[in-house]
Design a protein around this motif. Structure first.
Motif, short mmCIF file in Angstrom:
data_model
loop_
_atom_site.label_atom_id
_atom_site.label_comp_id
_atom_site.label_asym_id
_atom_site.label_seq_id
_atom_site.Cartn_x
_atom_site.Cartn_y
_atom_site.Cartn_z
N VAL A 14 0.84 -1.21 0.00
CA VAL A 14 0.00 0.00 0.00
C VAL A 14 0.87 1.25 0.00
CG1 VAL A 14 -1.69 1.35 1.31
CG2 VAL A 14 -1.95 -1.13 1.13
N CYS A 15 1.85 1.30 0.90
CA CYS A 15 2.71 2.49 1.00
C CYS A 15 3.48 2.72 -0.29
CB CYS A 15 3.67 2.35 2.19
SG CYS A 15 2.85 2.48 3.79
N ARG A 16 4.04 1.65 -0.86
CA ARG A 16 4.79 1.82 -2.12
C ARG A 16 3.88 2.32 -3.23
NH1 ARG A 16 7.03 -3.17 -0.94
NH2 ARG A 16 5.92 -4.10 -2.69
N GLN A 17 2.65 1.79 -3.30
CA GLN A 17 1.73 2.23 -4.34
C GLN A 17 1.35 3.69 -4.16
OE1 GLN A 17 -1.59 -0.38 -5.03
NE2 GLN A 17 -2.32 0.79 -6.76
N LEU A 18 1.34 4.17 -2.92
CA LEU A 18 1.05 5.58 -2.65
C LEU A 18 2.27 6.47 -2.84
CD1 LEU A 18 -1.21 5.15 0.50
CD2 LEU A 18 -1.91 6.06 -1.73
N GLY A 19 3.44 5.88 -3.11
CA GLY A 19 4.64 6.65 -3.38
C GLY A 19 5.61 6.76 -2.22
N PHE A 20 5.39 5.99 -1.16
CA PHE A 20 6.30 5.97 -0.01
C PHE A 20 7.24 4.78 -0.12
CE2 PHE A 20 2.54 8.24 1.41
CZ PHE A 20 3.10 9.38 1.95
N ASN A 71 -11.48 -2.16 11.04
CA ASN A 71 -10.48 -1.37 10.31
C ASN A 71 -9.10 -1.47 10.91
OD1 ASN A 71 -12.20 -0.30 8.44
ND2 ASN A 71 -12.58 1.57 9.56
N VAL A 72 -8.12 -1.47 10.05
CA VAL A 72 -6.74 -1.25 10.46
C VAL A 72 -6.24 -0.05 9.66
CG1 VAL A 72 -6.23 -3.63 11.06
CG2 VAL A 72 -5.74 -2.84 8.76
N GLY A 73 -5.20 0.55 10.14
CA GLY A 73 -4.57 1.64 9.42
C GLY A 73 -3.10 1.30 9.21
N ILE A 74 -2.45 2.10 8.42
CA ILE A 74 -1.02 1.90 8.21
C ILE A 74 -0.30 3.22 8.38
CG2 ILE A 74 -1.23 -0.09 6.70
CD1 ILE A 74 -0.86 1.81 4.33
N GLU A 75 0.93 3.13 8.82
CA GLU A 75 1.80 4.30 8.90
C GLU A 75 2.94 4.07 7.92
OE1 GLU A 75 4.32 6.84 12.22
OE2 GLU A 75 3.45 4.90 12.76
N CYS A 76 3.08 4.98 6.96
CA CYS A 76 4.12 4.87 5.94
C CYS A 76 5.31 5.74 6.33
CB CYS A 76 3.60 5.33 4.58
SG CYS A 76 2.23 4.34 3.94
N SER A 77 6.48 5.37 5.82
CA SER A 77 7.67 6.19 6.05
C SER A 77 7.51 7.52 5.32
CB SER A 77 8.91 5.47 5.56
OG SER A 77 8.89 5.38 4.15
N ASN A 78 8.17 8.55 5.79
CA ASN A 78 8.10 9.86 5.15
C ASN A 78 8.89 9.93 3.86
OD1 ASN A 78 6.41 11.05 7.04
ND2 ASN A 78 8.11 11.61 8.37
N SER A 79 9.78 8.99 3.66
CA SER A 79 10.61 8.98 2.44
C SER A 79 9.77 8.55 1.26
CB SER A 79 11.78 8.02 2.61
OG SER A 79 12.55 8.37 3.73
N SER A 80 9.89 9.28 0.17
CA SER A 80 9.19 8.91 -1.07
C SER A 80 10.01 7.90 -1.84
CB SER A 80 8.97 10.13 -1.95
OG SER A 80 8.13 11.04 -1.31
N SER A 81 9.33 7.07 -2.60
CA SER A 81 10.02 6.12 -3.47
C SER A 81 9.78 6.53 -4.92
CB SER A 81 9.52 4.70 -3.22
OG SER A 81 8.16 4.60 -3.56
N ASN A 82 10.54 5.99 -5.80
CA ASN A 82 10.39 6.29 -7.22
C ASN A 82 9.62 5.18 -7.91
OD1 ASN A 82 11.88 8.68 -7.05
ND2 ASN A 82 13.81 7.58 -7.22
N THR A 83 8.40 4.97 -7.51
CA THR A 83 7.59 3.93 -8.13
C THR A 83 6.68 4.56 -9.15
OG1 THR A 83 5.85 4.18 -6.47
CG2 THR A 83 7.56 2.55 -6.01
N ASN A 84 6.15 3.73 -10.01
CA ASN A 84 5.15 4.20 -10.96
C ASN A 84 3.82 4.19 -10.24
OD1 ASN A 84 7.02 4.35 -13.03
ND2 ASN A 84 6.72 2.21 -13.59
N GLY A 85 3.38 5.34 -9.77
CA GLY A 85 2.13 5.44 -9.03
C GLY A 85 0.95 5.03 -9.90
N SER A 86 -0.12 4.68 -9.26
CA SER A 86 -1.31 4.26 -9.98
C SER A 86 -2.47 5.14 -9.55
CB SER A 86 -1.61 2.80 -9.64
OG SER A 86 -2.85 2.43 -10.17
N ASP A 87 -3.35 5.44 -10.50
CA ASP A 87 -4.49 6.27 -10.15
C ASP A 87 -5.66 5.43 -9.64
OD1 ASP A 87 -5.80 6.87 -13.52
OD2 ASP A 87 -5.16 5.07 -12.50
N ILE A 88 -5.43 4.15 -9.37
CA ILE A 88 -6.53 3.34 -8.84
C ILE A 88 -6.49 3.25 -7.32
CG2 ILE A 88 -6.72 1.97 -10.93
CD1 ILE A 88 -5.56 -0.37 -9.12
N ILE A 89 -5.58 3.95 -6.68
CA ILE A 89 -5.49 3.95 -5.23
C ILE A 89 -5.24 5.38 -4.77
CG2 ILE A 89 -3.02 3.41 -5.27
CD1 ILE A 89 -3.45 1.79 -2.70
N ARG A 90 -5.86 5.75 -3.64
CA ARG A 90 -5.63 7.10 -3.12
C ARG A 90 -5.71 7.09 -1.60
NH1 ARG A 90 -11.35 10.05 -4.84
NH2 ARG A 90 -12.67 8.94 -3.35
#
Length: 112
Positions: A14-20, A71-90
């Motif tokens: 999830v975090c990688r797909q969001l760009g973290f 429900n569960v939640g997630i905490e992502c790292s503040n560092s961004s990754s260089n992944t190809n983001g997708s517009d199917i998740i927000r």
């Protein structure tokens, strides 16, 4: 996201797909703003190598046995990754927590 089988490996995807870069933790008992949204995915089973939630195993789109209190939640790292983001998740901000939504069949819904 539902607490059914949800792990830090799923949260990483999830975090990688969001760009973290990665997930830091999985949070339990996360309140949700609206119980009127659709639950798209349950029993998520990612290996950790996926670039998208749609590549993880699950019960199937729209198939679930969860209620919003799971429900569960997630905490992502503040560092961004260089992944190809997708517009199917927000990430949708809320008063206390944000929630992840997935776009499927022309509708936005939750992963529970």
């Amino acid at each position: 996201m539902c607490d059914d089988s949800f792990t830090l490996i799923d949260a990483d995807v999830v975090c990688r797909q969001l760009g973290f870069a990665s997930a830091i933790s999985v949070l339990t008992t996360v309140p949700i703003e609206s119980a009127s949204t659709i639950i798209w995915l349950d029993d998520l089973g990612c290996s950790g190598a996926e670039n998208s939630l749609s590549n993880c195993s699950s019960s199937g789109w729209g198939v679930h046995n969860c209620v919003f209190s799971e429900n569960v939640g997630i905490e992502c790292s503040n560092s961004s990754s260089n992944t190809n983001g997708s517009d199917i998740i927000r990430l949708v901000p809320g008063p206390s927590y944000g929630r992840v939504e997935v776009y499927h069949s022309d509708r936005w819904g939750n992963i529970i």
